[in-house]
Design a protein around this motif. Sequence first.
Motif, PDB file in Angstrom:
ATOM      1  N   ALA A  18      24.069  20.018   3.101  1.00 33.93           N
ATOM      2  CA  ALA A  18      25.386  20.618   3.332  1.00 33.93           C
ATOM      3  C   ALA A  18      26.476  19.546   3.373  1.00 33.93           C
ATOM      4  O   ALA A  18      27.552  19.719   2.786  1.00 33.93           O
ATOM      5  CB  ALA A  18      25.379  21.431   4.625  1.00 33.93           C
ATOM      6  N   VAL A  19      26.193  18.438   4.040  1.00 33.10           N
ATOM      7  CA  VAL A  19      27.179  17.359   4.141  1.00 33.10           C
ATOM      8  C   VAL A  19      27.405  16.716   2.773  1.00 33.10           C
ATOM      9  O   VAL A  19      28.549  16.438   2.393  1.00 33.10           O
ATOM     10  CB  VAL A  19      26.749  16.318   5.204  1.00 33.10           C
ATOM     11  N   ILE A  20      26.341  16.489   2.024  1.00 30.28           N
ATOM     12  CA  ILE A  20      26.500  15.911   0.693  1.00 30.28           C
ATOM     13  C   ILE A  20      27.365  16.829  -0.170  1.00 30.28           C
ATOM     14  O   ILE A  20      28.240  16.361  -0.909  1.00 30.28           O
ATOM     15  CB  ILE A  20      25.131  15.641   0.028  1.00 30.28           C
ATOM     16  N   SER A  21      27.158  18.124  -0.086  1.00 25.52           N
ATOM     17  CA  SER A  21      27.977  19.069  -0.853  1.00 25.52           C
ATOM     18  C   SER A  21      29.453  18.985  -0.468  1.00 25.52           C
ATOM     19  O   SER A  21      30.327  19.193  -1.301  1.00 25.52           O
ATOM     20  CB  SER A  21      27.491  20.504  -0.640  1.00 25.52           C
ATOM     21  N   LYS A  22      29.719  18.668   0.785  1.00 25.58           N
ATOM     22  CA  LYS A  22      31.105  18.600   1.262  1.00 25.58           C
ATOM     23  C   LYS A  22      31.785  17.271   0.957  1.00 25.58           C
ATOM     24  O   LYS A  22      32.969  17.244   0.620  1.00 25.58           O
ATOM     25  CB  LYS A  22      31.155  18.826   2.779  1.00 25.58           C
ATOM     26  N   VAL A  23      31.040  16.151   1.111  1.00 23.24           N
ATOM     27  CA  VAL A  23      31.701  14.845   1.033  1.00 23.24           C
ATOM     28  C   VAL A  23      31.122  13.902  -0.021  1.00 23.24           C
ATOM     29  O   VAL A  23      31.700  12.853  -0.287  1.00 23.24           O
ATOM     30  CB  VAL A  23      31.717  14.127   2.403  1.00 23.24           C
ATOM     31  N   GLY A  24      29.977  14.230  -0.596  1.00 23.91           N
ATOM     32  CA  GLY A  24      29.395  13.378  -1.616  1.00 23.91           C
ATOM     33  C   GLY A  24      28.608  12.212  -1.060  1.00 23.91           C
ATOM     34  O   GLY A  24      28.203  12.210   0.112  1.00 23.91           O
ATOM     35  N   PRO A  25      28.398  11.181  -1.894  1.00 24.13           N
ATOM     36  CA  PRO A  25      27.501  10.087  -1.522  1.00 24.13           C
ATOM     37  C   PRO A  25      28.004   9.189  -0.395  1.00 24.13           C
ATOM     38  O   PRO A  25      27.231   8.422   0.162  1.00 24.13           O
ATOM     39  CB  PRO A  25      27.348   9.295  -2.825  1.00 24.13           C
ATOM     40  N   GLY A  26      29.251   9.305  -0.011  1.00 26.31           N
ATOM     41  CA  GLY A  26      29.770   8.488   1.077  1.00 26.31           C
ATOM     42  C   GLY A  26      29.473   9.058   2.459  1.00 26.31           C
ATOM     43  O   GLY A  26      29.993   8.581   3.457  1.00 26.31           O
ATOM     44  N   PHE A  27      28.591  10.046   2.528  1.00 21.23           N
ATOM     45  CA  PHE A  27      28.295  10.681   3.809  1.00 21.23           C
ATOM     46  C   PHE A  27      27.677   9.685   4.790  1.00 21.23           C
ATOM     47  O   PHE A  27      27.137   8.655   4.400  1.00 21.23           O
ATOM     48  CB  PHE A  27      27.372  11.893   3.621  1.00 21.23           C
ATOM     49  N   THR A  28      27.782  10.027   6.074  1.00 24.66           N
ATOM     50  CA  THR A  28      27.225   9.175   7.128  1.00 24.66           C
ATOM     51  C   THR A  28      26.193   9.953   7.941  1.00 24.66           C
ATOM     52  O   THR A  28      26.182  11.193   7.927  1.00 24.66           O
ATOM     53  CB  THR A  28      28.329   8.692   8.086  1.00 24.66           C
ATOM     54  N   LEU A  29      25.365   9.211   8.658  1.00 19.15           N
ATOM     55  CA  LEU A  29      24.408   9.848   9.556  1.00 19.15           C
ATOM     56  C   LEU A  29      25.137  10.628  10.643  1.00 19.15           C
ATOM     57  O   LEU A  29      24.656  11.669  11.095  1.00 19.15           O
ATOM     58  CB  LEU A  29      23.468   8.821  10.178  1.00 19.15           C
ATOM     59  N   ALA A  30      26.306  10.148  11.045  1.00 18.25           N
ATOM     60  CA  ALA A  30      27.093  10.853  12.063  1.00 18.25           C
ATOM     61  C   ALA A  30      27.525  12.233  11.557  1.00 18.25           C
ATOM     62  O   ALA A  30      27.496  13.215  12.302  1.00 18.25           O
ATOM     63  CB  ALA A  30      28.317  10.025  12.456  1.00 18.25           C
ATOM     64  N   GLN A  31      27.894  12.324  10.280  1.00 16.38           N
ATOM     65  CA  GLN A  31      28.279  13.626   9.706  1.00 16.38           C
ATOM     66  C   GLN A  31      27.075  14.570   9.655  1.00 16.38           C
ATOM     67  O   GLN A  31      27.206  15.758   9.923  1.00 16.38           O
ATOM     68  CB  GLN A  31      28.870  13.429   8.312  1.00 16.38           C
ATOM     69  N   VAL A  32      25.933  14.027   9.302  1.00 13.57           N
ATOM     70  CA  VAL A  32      24.714  14.847   9.263  1.00 13.57           C
ATOM     71  C   VAL A  32      24.384  15.340  10.670  1.00 13.57           C
ATOM     72  O   VAL A  32      24.071  16.514  10.875  1.00 13.57           O
ATOM     73  CB  VAL A  32      23.527  14.058   8.663  1.00 13.57           C
ATOM     74  N   GLY A  48      15.181   6.820  10.184  1.00 12.13           N
ATOM     75  CA  GLY A  48      15.380   5.379  10.147  1.00 12.13           C
ATOM     76  C   GLY A  48      16.715   4.932   9.595  1.00 12.13           C
ATOM     77  O   GLY A  48      17.333   4.033  10.121  1.00 12.13           O
ATOM     78  N   SER A  49      17.154   5.545   8.524  1.00 13.48           N
ATOM     79  CA  SER A  49      18.390   5.122   7.865  1.00 13.48           C
ATOM     80  C   SER A  49      18.847   6.220   6.908  1.00 13.48           C
ATOM     81  O   SER A  49      18.136   7.198   6.681  1.00 13.48           O
ATOM     82  CB  SER A  49      18.127   3.841   7.060  1.00 13.48           C
ATOM     83  N   LYS A  50      20.016   5.993   6.346  1.00  8.31           N
ATOM     84  CA  LYS A  50      20.527   6.928   5.336  1.00  8.31           C
ATOM     85  C   LYS A  50      19.563   6.988   4.150  1.00  8.31           C
ATOM     86  O   LYS A  50      19.268   8.065   3.635  1.00  8.31           O
ATOM     87  CB  LYS A  50      21.922   6.481   4.899  1.00  8.31           C
ATOM     88  N   LYS A  51      19.049   5.851   3.742  1.00  8.09           N
ATOM     89  CA  LYS A  51      18.105   5.821   2.625  1.00  8.09           C
ATOM     90  C   LYS A  51      16.830   6.587   2.971  1.00  8.09           C
ATOM     91  O   LYS A  51      16.293   7.326   2.141  1.00  8.09           O
ATOM     92  CB  LYS A  51      17.775   4.385   2.229  1.00  8.09           C
ATOM     93  N   GLY A  52      16.340   6.429   4.184  1.00  9.08           N
ATOM     94  CA  GLY A  52      15.157   7.176   4.610  1.00  9.08           C
ATOM     95  C   GLY A  52      15.407   8.676   4.565  1.00  9.08           C
ATOM     96  O   GLY A  52      14.543   9.463   4.172  1.00  9.08           O
ATOM     97  N   LEU A  53      16.591   9.066   4.960  1.00  9.80           N
ATOM     98  CA  LEU A  53      16.983  10.470   4.914  1.00  9.80           C
ATOM     99  C   LEU A  53      17.027  10.970   3.469  1.00  9.80           C
ATOM    100  O   LEU A  53      16.519  12.051   3.154  1.00  9.80           O
ATOM    101  CB  LEU A  53      18.355  10.628   5.580  1.00  9.80           C
ATOM    102  N   LEU A  54      17.576  10.162   2.576  1.00  9.20           N
ATOM    103  CA  LEU A  54      17.650  10.545   1.159  1.00  9.20           C
ATOM    104  C   LEU A  54      16.264  10.612   0.517  1.00  9.20           C
ATOM    105  O   LEU A  54      16.009  11.480  -0.324  1.00  9.20           O
ATOM    106  CB  LEU A  54      18.559   9.576   0.396  1.00  9.20           C
TER     107      LEU A  54
END
Length: 191
Positions: A18-32, A48-54
Motif C-alpha cells: 500500500a505504501v509503495i503504491s502511494k509513494v514509490g521506491p522512496g518509502f520508509t519503514l516508518a511509513q510502512v 531487518g531492513s527495507k531490503k529485507g522487507l522487499l
Amino acid sequence: MARPRSISDERLLSATGAVISKVGPGFTLAQVAKEAGVAVGSVAQRFGSKKGLLKALSTVGRAEAVTRIRDVAAAAPGPREALLDALVTVYAGLGDATAAANSLGQLAADLADEELRALLGEHYAAMEAELRALVIRAMDTGWRGPGPDVAARTLLATVNGAAIDWSIRPRGELTERLAADLESIVGSWYA
C-alpha cells in the motif's frame, strides 16, 4: 518462552504494498509501520531492513501471482480465455496510473539491486511457466501461434510493456488496455 506474534507478516507486507503504491521506491519503514498501525521497531525486527522487507514482499508476491493465475485460469470457460484472463489478472491490482507508476518505480529500483533483481527473475520465470502451461492447453483448440516458450515469453513481455506504457500515458482502464493488446496477438494465433 517467546511471546507469540500479534502482527502477521501478511499485515506488514500488505502495508508495504500500500505504501509503495502511494509513494514509490522512496518509502520508509516508518511509513510502512504507520500504515500497518505498528511501531517502526516491529517492522525492523521482523525484516531487518527495507531490503529485507522487499525480499519478503517479492517472495510472497511471486506465490500470490501464481495462485491468481491458476485460480483465474481454472474459472475461465475455455483455454483461450484462461490464457487471456490469467495475463490480465496479474496486473489488475496495480490501481490507478499514479499507483501503477509508483509500483513500477519500485520495480526499477529492484532492478538496480542484484539480490532483488534475482528475485524478480524468479518471479517472472514462475509467471512464464504458468503461462507456458496455459499455452499448451490452448494449443488443442485451433492454435496457429508460436510454440509454448515463445508464446509465453511474448505475452508476458506484452503485458509488462503495456503496464509501463499505461502508467506513463493512461488512457482508459489498464485491464481494458491489456485485454485489447493481448487479444490482438492471441486472436492472430488461432485458425
